[in-house]
Design a protein around this motif. Structure first.
Motif, PDB file in Angstrom:
ATOM      1  N   ASP A 147      11.051  17.265 -10.074  1.00 45.51           N
ATOM      2  CA  ASP A 147      10.667  17.690  -8.750  1.00 45.51           C
ATOM      3  C   ASP A 147       9.321  16.910  -8.623  1.00 45.51           C
ATOM      4  O   ASP A 147       8.884  16.241  -7.576  1.00 45.51           O
ATOM      5  N   GLU A 148       8.237  17.236  -9.801  1.00 45.27           N
ATOM      6  CA  GLU A 148       7.180  16.508  -9.741  1.00 45.27           C
ATOM      7  C   GLU A 148       7.084  14.968  -9.743  1.00 45.27           C
ATOM      8  O   GLU A 148       6.567  14.100  -8.872  1.00 45.27           O
ATOM      9  N   LYS A 149       8.162  14.463 -10.608  1.00 43.07           N
ATOM     10  CA  LYS A 149       8.323  13.039 -10.590  1.00 43.07           C
ATOM     11  C   LYS A 149       8.655  12.594  -9.178  1.00 43.07           C
ATOM     12  O   LYS A 149       8.168  11.375  -8.905  1.00 43.07           O
ATOM     13  N   ALA A 150       9.634  13.254  -8.742  1.00 37.56           N
ATOM     14  CA  ALA A 150      10.142  12.609  -7.270  1.00 37.56           C
ATOM     15  C   ALA A 150       8.848  12.799  -6.259  1.00 37.56           C
ATOM     16  O   ALA A 150       9.088  11.993  -5.413  1.00 37.56           O
ATOM     17  N   THR A 151       8.093  13.791  -6.250  1.00 42.13           N
ATOM     18  CA  THR A 151       6.995  13.993  -5.300  1.00 42.13           C
ATOM     19  C   THR A 151       6.065  12.862  -5.558  1.00 42.13           C
ATOM     20  O   THR A 151       5.568  12.187  -4.580  1.00 42.13           O
ATOM     21  N   ILE A 152       5.658  12.382  -6.715  1.00 37.44           N
ATOM     22  CA  ILE A 152       4.795  11.168  -7.026  1.00 37.44           C
ATOM     23  C   ILE A 152       5.491  10.093  -6.419  1.00 37.44           C
ATOM     24  O   ILE A 152       4.978   9.286  -5.825  1.00 37.44           O
ATOM     25  N   ALA A 153       6.822  10.077  -6.945  1.00 35.61           N
ATOM     26  CA  ALA A 153       7.652   8.679  -6.309  1.00 35.61           C
ATOM     27  C   ALA A 153       7.387   8.621  -5.013  1.00 35.61           C
ATOM     28  O   ALA A 153       7.402   7.484  -4.399  1.00 35.61           O
ATOM     29  N   GLN A 154       7.810   9.699  -4.247  1.00 37.08           N
ATOM     30  CA  GLN A 154       8.076   9.491  -2.602  1.00 37.08           C
ATOM     31  C   GLN A 154       6.387   9.377  -2.189  1.00 37.08           C
ATOM     32  O   GLN A 154       6.364   8.532  -1.252  1.00 37.08           O
ATOM     33  N   SER A 155       5.614   9.957  -2.682  1.00 36.20           N
ATOM     34  CA  SER A 155       3.971   9.573  -2.377  1.00 36.20           C
ATOM     35  C   SER A 155       3.583   8.290  -2.367  1.00 36.20           C
ATOM     36  O   SER A 155       3.165   7.661  -1.461  1.00 36.20           O
ATOM     37  N   LEU A 156       3.943   7.905  -3.363  1.00 35.54           N
ATOM     38  CA  LEU A 156       3.706   6.413  -3.806  1.00 35.54           C
ATOM     39  C   LEU A 156       4.446   5.319  -3.141  1.00 35.54           C
ATOM     40  O   LEU A 156       3.806   4.427  -2.557  1.00 35.54           O
ATOM     41  N   ASP A 157       5.718   5.777  -2.993  1.00 34.10           N
ATOM     42  CA  ASP A 157       6.454   4.655  -2.165  1.00 34.10           C
ATOM     43  C   ASP A 157       6.105   4.464  -0.519  1.00 34.10           C
ATOM     44  O   ASP A 157       5.816   3.423  -0.179  1.00 34.10           O
ATOM     45  N   VAL A 158       5.885   5.635  -0.084  1.00 31.04           N
ATOM     46  CA  VAL A 158       5.076   5.674   1.203  1.00 31.04           C
ATOM     47  C   VAL A 158       3.875   4.999   1.423  1.00 31.04           C
ATOM     48  O   VAL A 158       3.616   4.244   2.411  1.00 31.04           O
ATOM     49  N   LEU A 159       2.917   5.192   0.466  1.00 35.09           N
ATOM     50  CA  LEU A 159       1.560   4.732   0.649  1.00 35.09           C
ATOM     51  C   LEU A 159       1.687   3.240   0.487  1.00 35.09           C
ATOM     52  O   LEU A 159       0.788   2.337   0.821  1.00 35.09           O
ATOM     53  N   ARG A 160       2.345   2.882  -0.873  1.00 30.53           N
ATOM     54  CA  ARG A 160       2.346   1.386  -1.010  1.00 30.53           C
ATOM     55  C   ARG A 160       3.162   0.686  -0.126  1.00 30.53           C
ATOM     56  O   ARG A 160       2.595  -0.554   0.301  1.00 30.53           O
ATOM     57  N   LYS A 161       4.155   1.055   0.384  1.00 30.76           N
ATOM     58  CA  LYS A 161       4.769   0.418   1.666  1.00 30.76           C
ATOM     59  C   LYS A 161       3.826   0.374   2.774  1.00 30.76           C
ATOM     60  O   LYS A 161       3.853  -0.828   3.522  1.00 30.76           O
ATOM     61  N   GLY A 162       3.480   1.207   3.166  1.00 26.93           N
ATOM     62  CA  GLY A 162       2.546   1.584   4.292  1.00 26.93           C
ATOM     63  C   GLY A 162       1.257   0.525   4.357  1.00 26.93           C
ATOM     64  O   GLY A 162       0.774   0.082   5.381  1.00 26.93           O
ATOM     65  N   SER A 163       0.655   0.430   3.042  1.00 23.78           N
ATOM     66  CA  SER A 163      -0.673  -0.147   2.792  1.00 23.78           C
ATOM     67  C   SER A 163      -0.378  -1.497   2.569  1.00 23.78           C
ATOM     68  O   SER A 163      -1.452  -2.462   2.559  1.00 23.78           O
ATOM     69  N   GLY A 164       0.504  -1.923   1.893  1.00 19.38           N
ATOM     70  CA  GLY A 164       0.782  -3.160   1.200  1.00 19.38           C
ATOM     71  C   GLY A 164      -0.056  -3.340  -0.064  1.00 19.38           C
ATOM     72  O   GLY A 164      -0.361  -4.267  -0.686  1.00 19.38           O
ATOM     73  N   GLN A 165      -0.606  -2.425  -0.565  1.00 20.79           N
ATOM     74  CA  GLN A 165      -1.547  -2.273  -1.469  1.00 20.79           C
ATOM     75  C   GLN A 165      -0.887  -1.771  -2.887  1.00 20.79           C
ATOM     76  O   GLN A 165       0.110  -0.829  -2.745  1.00 20.79           O
ATOM     77  N   GLY A 166      -1.449  -2.000  -3.950  1.00 24.74           N
ATOM     78  CA  GLY A 166      -0.763  -1.435  -5.304  1.00 24.74           C
ATOM     79  C   GLY A 166      -0.933   0.006  -5.255  1.00 24.74           C
ATOM     80  O   GLY A 166      -0.257   0.593  -6.036  1.00 24.74           O
ATOM     81  N   VAL A 167      -1.944   0.523  -4.636  1.00 24.04           N
ATOM     82  CA  VAL A 167      -2.301   2.011  -4.801  1.00 24.04           C
ATOM     83  C   VAL A 167      -2.574   2.288  -6.361  1.00 24.04           C
ATOM     84  O   VAL A 167      -1.402   2.739  -6.887  1.00 24.04           O
ATOM     85  N   ARG A 168      -3.520   2.082  -6.845  1.00 22.58           N
ATOM     86  CA  ARG A 168      -4.043   2.328  -8.418  1.00 22.58           C
ATOM     87  C   ARG A 168      -4.420   3.773  -8.470  1.00 22.58           C
ATOM     88  O   ARG A 168      -4.626   3.888  -9.807  1.00 22.58           O
ATOM     89  N   GLY A 169      -5.091   4.154  -7.503  1.00 24.68           N
ATOM     90  CA  GLY A 169      -5.779   5.515  -7.797  1.00 24.68           C
ATOM     91  C   GLY A 169      -4.983   7.028  -7.181  1.00 24.68           C
ATOM     92  O   GLY A 169      -4.373   6.672  -6.106  1.00 24.68           O
ATOM     93  N   TRP A 170      -5.336   8.022  -7.847  1.00 18.39           N
ATOM     94  CA  TRP A 170      -4.563   9.173  -7.340  1.00 18.39           C
ATOM     95  C   TRP A 170      -5.760  10.300  -7.494  1.00 18.39           C
ATOM     96  O   TRP A 170      -6.207  10.623  -8.165  1.00 18.39           O
TER      97      TRP A 170
END
Lengths: 307, 304
Positions: A147-170
Motif C-alpha cells: 500500500d505504501e509503495k503504491a501511495t508513494i508511486a502515485q504521489s510521485l507520478d502525479v507530481l512529476r508529470k504535473g511539474s515536469g521536474q524530477g521531484v527529489r525531495g519528500w
C-alpha cells in the motif's frame, strides 16, 4: 508482579543511536560548510500545499489541521482549501516581489485538483517537493508495504508529470513515516527527506538501496506551530523567524554555513492580516549581507559537494 | 493507594520557619538542571503511559528529542559557560553509553551528574521493588563508572513513580530529590532510612512546561525568569531561597530560544548575592545546617 523482565533489558544500549538510519554526530564538531559566494545562511522557504478530504478518516491519527466537527465539516474543509485558492497567491506574490524562490511541498491531490496552481509554481521558478497523496493518507507502522509503495508511486507520478521536474525531495503528510518509508522513497528516486527534526544541517540517511539525505526542515519555525498550536501573535511570528535567523547568522560566522528553513501553510500565513508580517520577516532577513536564497535541492547539492 | 504522599510535614513560609543562611551571605542559591535525555525509537510498552502520542514509529517526536543531543546541547553549554554557570545534569544514564562526548563535555565544565533514570522512555510505573532497586543501582553504578561521581540526586524518569520510589532512593544512599514541588526552599523528606532533602526544581521555570504547556514565547521566557529571580532575591534577604531552571536541550538549545535565555541568566549571574551552586552543593549545605531545625519546626498534618 512488576514489569516483564524485558522492561529492564536494553538491547540497543551502546555507542551511538538505537536505530541505524543515521550516525550519531555533533553539530559543532563537523567540518564547516561554505555556501556559494561566502554566504552565511541559506534561506530555504517551504510553503506546504495541503488537501484535507471532507470525509477524512484520521487513520491512525488526524493530521494537524484536519477536520474537527461532525461530517460534513464545511467550516474546516473550506478554510484549509482557502490556502490553495487565495493564501498561496499572496505568498507567491511576496516571494516574487523579493525575487525569492521556494521549495513548494505539495500533496499530489493539490496538483491533480488544481493544475493551474502547479503550473504557476513551476513557471515562477520554484522547486516542487512531494508531500504525499493527501492529508488523510498518513504513512505509519500499520500500513502494508504494498500500500505504501503504491501511495508513494502515485504521489510521485502525479507530481512529476504535473511539474515536469524530477521531484527529489519528500515531506510526509504530518511528517509521519512507517519503518520502511525511507527505503521505499529511495527506491523511487527521492534524494532527500524532510521529516526528521533532529538537526540544523543536512546529514546522510541510510536507506536499503542507497544513501539519501535528511534536510533540516524546522518543526518549530513553522506557522502552524507558532500561530495555531501556540496561539502566538503576528509580532511573535516575526520574532521567531528573525531570532532564529540572527542566531544562525552569528553562529555561521564562527562555525560555517547554516540554514534558515521556513515552513509555511498558506491557509495560515496567507490570511490578509498575517501576510504583511511574513513580508516584514523576509525583509529583515534579506537586508543582511550573506544570505543565500536557494531551494532544498540546491542547498543539498552545495552541502554534498563539500563532504 | 494513599490520599497523602506522607513525605513531608507542614512548614509554613512565615516567621515560624527557621532561617537559612547560604555561603557568603548569598540570598539565592541558583542552579540550572539540564535534563540530558535519551528517548528510545522503539520503547517497550508500559500500561501507565504511552511514550509518544502517535503510534510507533513516531519519527517526529523521536527526532525532535534527538535534536537536543546533536545540536541544542552544545548551544546551551556555551551559553552557560559564558556566564560561569555549571549545570547539574538530570541524566538518563544510558546517555553515558550512547553519547559519551556529551558526558565528557559536562565533566570538563565541572558539572554534577544526578539521575533521571536509564531512559526517558522507561517508566518506574508498575515496577516491582526488585526492579526499582535495579534501576537505581544502574544509575549509581553507571554514573560512578563514567564520571567518578557519587550519585546524590534523583529526578524520576519522566516523573514516573511507585509508592516506594522515594524511600528506596533514600535507603540506597542518595541525599536529595527534585520530585516535590511544594516549596521554594529545601525541605526534609520523611523517610525511614537515610537523610533525604527535597531541593526546589520548579516546574514553572521548566522549559518544557513554560514553552509547551503554558505557551510562553521564547522572549517572554527570559522575562519570567527575571521576575522569578527578582522576587526570590528580594525574599532571600530574610532567609536564603533557591531558584532552579530545569532545561531540555532539545527546546532551549534551538536558535530562536537561546539568546533570550542567555540574557536572562546573564542578568542573574550579574547579581553579587547569588550563589551559583549545584544541586549536590545545595543539598549538602542544607543537610549540614538546616535539615534538623526544619524537621523540628515542621508541624504534623492534622486529620479530618
Amino acid at each position: 508482579m512488576g514489569m516483564p523482565d524485558d522492561y529492564m533489558r536494553y538491547p540497543h544500549r551502546h555507542y551511538g543511536m538505537d536505530q541505524d538510519r543515521y550516525d550519531w554526530s555533533m553539530l559543532p564538531r563537523r567540518k564547516p560548510v561554505q555556501w556559494p559566494n561566502g554566504a552565511r545562511v541559506a534561506l530555504w522557504i517551504v510553503p506546504v500545499l495541503e488537501w484535507f478530504p471532507l470525509d477524512m478518516q484520521g487513520k491512525p491519527f488526524k493530521a494537524p489541521g484536519g477536520m474537527v466537527m461532525a461530517y460534513p465539516d464545511l467550516r474546516h474543509y473550506t478554510l484549509r482549501d482557502y490556502g490553495n485558492r487565495v493564501g498561496i497567491y499572496r505568498i507567491l506574490d511576496a516571494l516574487k516581489k523579493r525575487d525569492l524562490k521556494a521549495s513548494v511541498a505539495a500533496n499530489a491531490a493539490v496538483a491533480a485538483r488544481y493544475p493551474h496552481l502547479l503550473r504557476e509554481i513551476v513557471g515562477q521558478g520554484h522547486e516542487v517537493i512531494a508531500h504525499g497523496l493527501h492529508m488523510d493518507r498518513i504513512h505509519h507502522g500499520g500500513m502494508s508495504e504494498e500500500d505504501e509503495k503504491a501511495t508513494i508511486a502515485q504521489s510521485l507520478d502525479v507530481l512529476r508529470k504535473g511539474s515536469g521536474q524530477g521531484v527529489r525531495g519528500w515531506l510526509s503528510p504530518a511528517r509521519s513515516e512507517s519503518y520502511t518509508t525511507p527505503d521505499l522513497l529511495a527506491e523511487q528516486g527521492i534524494d532527500y527527506l524532510c521529516d526528521w527534526a533532529n538537526d540544523d544541517m543536512p546529514y546522510k540517511f541510510r536507506a536499503k538501496s542507497r544513501a539519501i539525505h535528511a534536510m533540516p526542515l524546522s518543526a518549530e519555525i513553522d506557522d502552524y506551530a507558532i500561530s495555531i498550536q501556540f496561539h502566538f501573535s503576528e509580532d511573535e511570528l516575526v520574532h521567531h523567524i528573525v531570532d532564529q535567523f540572527e542566531m544562525l547568522y552569528e553562529e555561521a560566522g564562527r562555525e560555517g554555513g547554516r540554514i534558515l528553513s521556513l515552513s509555511l501553510h498558506p491557509w495560515i500565513t496567507g490570511q490578509p492580516y498575517r501576510i504583511a508580517y511574513l513580508e516584514k520577516a523576509l525583509d529583515m532577513v534579506m537586508r543582511r549581507a550573506g544570505v543565500w536564497n536557494a531551494t532544498g535541492a540546491e542547498i543539498l547539492d552545495a552541502w554534498k559537494a563539500q563532504q | 493507594m494513599k490520599s497523602d504522599p506522607g513525605l513531608y510535614d507542614y512548614l509554613p513560609y512565615d516567621r515560624t520557619r527557621p532561617k537559612i543562611t547560604w555561603p557568603n551571605g548569598a540570598r539565592v542559591a541558583f542552579w540550572i538542571a539540564p535534563n540530558i535525555e535519551f528517548y528510545e525509537f522503539q520503547p517497550p510498552t508500559n500500561a501507565s503511559r504511552a511514550p509518544w502520542t502517535r503510534p510507533l514509529p513516531d519519527v517526529l517526536a523521536y527526532s525532535a528529542r534527538d535534536y537536543g543531543n546533536r545540536t541544542g546541547f552544545w548551544r546551551m553549554l556555551d551559553a552557560m559557560a559564558r556566564h560561569n554557570i555549571r549545570g547539574s545534569v538530570s541524566l538518563n544514564v544510558a546517555m553515558c553509553d550512547h553519547c559519551p562526548e556529551i558526558i565528557e563535555a559536562c565533566a570538563k565544565h565541572d558539572w554534577e551528574f544526578y539521575s533521571h533514570g536509564t531512559y526517558n522512555t522507561r517508566y518506574t510505573f508498575n515496577m516491582s521493588e526488585a526492579q526499582e532497586r535495579e534501576l537505581i543501582q544502574d544509575s549509581i553504578d553507571t554514573i560512578k563508572k563514567h564520571t567518578g561521581q557519587k550519585l546524590d540526586g534523583w529526578l524520576a524518569p519522566a516523573l514516573s513513580y511507585t509508592d516506594r520510589t522515594i524511600e528506596l532512593v533514600a535507603e540506597m544512599g542518595l541525599t536529595y530529590i527534585c520530585d516535590l514541588f511544594h516549596d521554594d526552599q529545601p525541605c526534609p523528606v520523611k523517610t525511614a532510612k537515610g537523610k533525604l532533602a527535597s531541593i526546589p526544581y520548579s516546574l514553572e521555570m521548566n522549559d518544557v512546561i513554560a514553552y509547551l504547556v503554558n505557551l510562553v514565547s521564547p522572549r517572554r521566557y527570559g522575562d519570567i525568569i527575571r521576575a522569578q529571580f527578582d522576587r526570590l532575591y528580594e525574599e532571600g534577604a530574610e532567609s536564603g531561597t533557591v531558584m532552579c531552571i530545569p532545561l531540555h536541550p532539545y527546546l532551549i538549545g534551538s536558535p530562536h530560544r537561546i539568546k533570550a535565555f542567555e540574557e536572562a541568566i546573564a542578568y542573574i549571574a550579574g547579581h553579587d548575592k547569588v550563589w551559583l551552586a549545584t544541586g549536590r552543593e545545595i543539598a549538602q549545605h542544607f543537610i549540614a545546617n538546616d535539615f534538623d531545625t526544619f524537621a523540628k519546626a515542621s508541624q504534623p498534618v492534622g486529620s479530618l
